[in-house]
Design an enzyme around this catalytic site. Sequence first.
Site, PDB file in Angstrom:
ATOM      1  N   THR A 376     -14.727  11.658   7.391  1.00 33.32           N
ATOM      2  CA  THR A 376     -14.058  12.966   7.470  1.00 33.32           C
ATOM      3  C   THR A 376     -14.365  13.643   5.962  1.00 33.32           C
ATOM      4  O   THR A 376     -14.659  13.482   5.227  1.00 33.32           O
ATOM      5  CB  THR A 376     -12.555  12.263   7.729  1.00 33.32           C
ATOM      6  OG1 THR A 376     -12.616  11.578   8.887  1.00 33.32           O
ATOM      7  CG2 THR A 376     -11.616  13.608   7.700  1.00 33.32           C
ATOM      8  N   THR A 394     -14.026  16.059  10.895  1.00 36.99           N
ATOM      9  CA  THR A 394     -14.225  15.069  10.748  1.00 36.99           C
ATOM     10  C   THR A 394     -15.208  14.620  11.665  1.00 36.99           C
ATOM     11  O   THR A 394     -15.376  15.908  12.877  1.00 36.99           O
ATOM     12  CB  THR A 394     -13.084  13.724  10.743  1.00 36.99           C
ATOM     13  OG1 THR A 394     -13.945  12.147  10.930  1.00 36.99           O
ATOM     14  CG2 THR A 394     -12.184  13.944  12.083  1.00 36.99           C
ATOM     15  N   GLY A 469      -9.925   7.792   7.131  1.00 34.38           N
ATOM     16  CA  GLY A 469      -9.112   7.403   8.577  1.00 34.38           C
ATOM     17  C   GLY A 469      -7.735   6.623   8.414  1.00 34.38           C
ATOM     18  O   GLY A 469      -6.823   7.987   7.522  1.00 34.38           O
TER      19      GLY A 469
HETATM   20  O1  DON Z   1      -8.506  11.449  13.357  1.00 37.81           O
HETATM   21  C1  DON Z   1      -8.759  10.468  12.712  1.00 37.81           C
HETATM   22  O2  DON Z   1      -7.900  10.233  11.977  1.00 37.81           O
HETATM   23  C2  DON Z   1      -9.867   9.634  11.739  1.00 37.81           C
HETATM   24  N1  DON Z   1     -11.375   9.833  12.945  1.00 37.81           N
HETATM   25  C3  DON Z   1     -10.351   9.813  10.374  1.00 37.81           C
HETATM   26  C4  DON Z   1     -11.624   9.736  10.238  1.00 37.81           C
HETATM   27  C5  DON Z   1     -11.847   9.095   8.711  1.00 37.81           C
HETATM   28  O3  DON Z   1     -11.462   9.789   8.336  1.00 37.81           O
HETATM   29  C6  DON Z   1     -13.018   8.632   7.987  1.00 37.81           C
HETATM   30  N2  DON Z   1     -13.262   8.753   6.768  1.00 37.81           N
HETATM   31  N3  DON Z   1     -13.078   8.577   5.542  1.00 37.81           N
END
Ligand code: DON
Length: 567
Positions: A376, A394, A469
């Site tokens: 993301t 993302t 995440g």
């Molecule tokens: O929408 C979400 O919560 C996840 N797909 C976000 C993924 C994310 O932030 C990965 N980065 N570090």
Amino acid sequence: MKKICSLFLIGLLAIQCKNIQPPKSVVHKAQGLITENAMVVSARVEASEIGSQILLKGGNAFDAMIATELALAVAYPFAGNIGGGGFMVYRLADGTTGALDYREKAPLAASKNMFLDEIGDIINGKSTLGGMAVGVPGTIDGLFKVHEKFGTLPFSSLIQPAIDLANKGVVVTKKQAERIAIYKEYFYKVNGTKILLDSVWKEGDTIKYVQLAKTLQRINEHGRDGFYKGETAEMLVNTVQKLGGIITLEDLEKYQAKWRKPVEFTYKDLKIISMSPPSSGGICMAQIFNAIEPFNLSELGHNSEKTIQLLTEAERRAYADRSHYLGDPDFIKIPIETLISKSYVKKRMESFSWDNATLSSTITHGKIAGFESNETTHYSIVDKFGNAISATTTLNGAYGSKVFVSEGGFFLNNEMDDFSSKPGTPNMFGLIGAEANSIEPGKRMLSSMTPTIVEKNNKFYMSVGSPGGSTIITSVLQTILNVYEFDLGMQEAVNAPRFHHQWLPDVITMEPIGFDSTLIKNLQQKGYIIKQENTTIIGKVDAILRLPNGKLEGGADYRGDDTAAGF
Ligand code: DON
């Protein structure tokens, strides 16, 4: 194996991040870029500068958003994308607020148990790697929706800088070279053939994204249809289906981004405007802010034992509710008003004690009687007219599903992993889901992305957001608190060490530096389990703060190559 896969991913991220420390000069009294009028803060200097140039030419924050998002798709393929999706929250100069959901959707042929084997166990890696992991992308439709409603400059002038950048090439940074080296073997494994990034790329090399430039040119010529129909759509569908995926031309043609009403709530004299479902960000953050509001945080102290305890207990309860109640509001009913009400959270906090940790095993979701009328990158933009946007976009994992549409020059997301494939079984981020977030055709998967705008005294105060995440919500929350409660400047607030708790697993994850051993020992004595070794980065926050003198201060996270630009 899914678990092994997640551990592996986390392990990799840990390798990537373990040596990252703020340069000594920025730990104390760090100040970000200060500008008089306008600013863009994003994960790459190229994208921030492209966005800032659009603002300088008289474009507004929405014009700059389109240019920045497309530039990130070129300069930051790790997460910037045209094959993924995201969310944007805005606040206009006159105080009007709104939000755009350009989140991916499950393909029409998706089904509840698509990631389970015949005995109901999760099939390793199926929701994270390869064709089946891919959700129907939303980014391009989202950008056209933004342009239609708020754009002031021609779309072609906003996409051209990204086309030029792709043709000219992007210089590989040290961090990017490390990332590519880590994920290279997956590119081959998933695609079964060599792809553009599948070479030895060193720091200082220039990568030209010729195929991506052609795709962007098709979008320039045919608008939305340049991605969702015709040549690009066929390339995408053929690639996914060849790798066992189920996305069809119909899925692409039918995709629509949606305007949503953001979640809005107050914390002391702040008004916080954040993302609504299908993101859990706004609701979860509202619950945590409501839970801590009765306490005098600035007196408890920044990252002190009591502050960590209080936030942990608030987070534990909020994430337990997230897991049970939240999902796509077009498919399920979410009791938003109750969940974000101060009285509901007050009841949830009744079991909190300063003496001992509440065990997550004793916490479940709160009871609500009847439902009333669910890798993301983030960027923040403020324009000279006083409009602000906060957008998080993302591919989910690093380079998404690793599926690369070679002819089109872009990666596809693995957002299907954000669904709850099997109730009670953690996803890549250790998040446990329930029925509310089960897979259904055309449904959007629950997100933690938390693009947020904060108002103080009815004026724009801050635009903030993060990748990470499940840790996104707590990173955004701590950044706001760092400024508002603990008096840090914007860059200092971004630099400050962060911690995170998400109900399950029942651990406080702390960044490796910045928390002393006595503090940790004291928390452990109260029953908190602390995880500090080999932890991943907790968030990578980009933000803009309006200073009391009306100037803007950028906070660009040193944990990445993030940069502020403006004038
Ligand atoms: O929408 C979400 O919560 C996840 N797909 C976000 C993924 C994310 O932030 C990965 N980065 N570090």
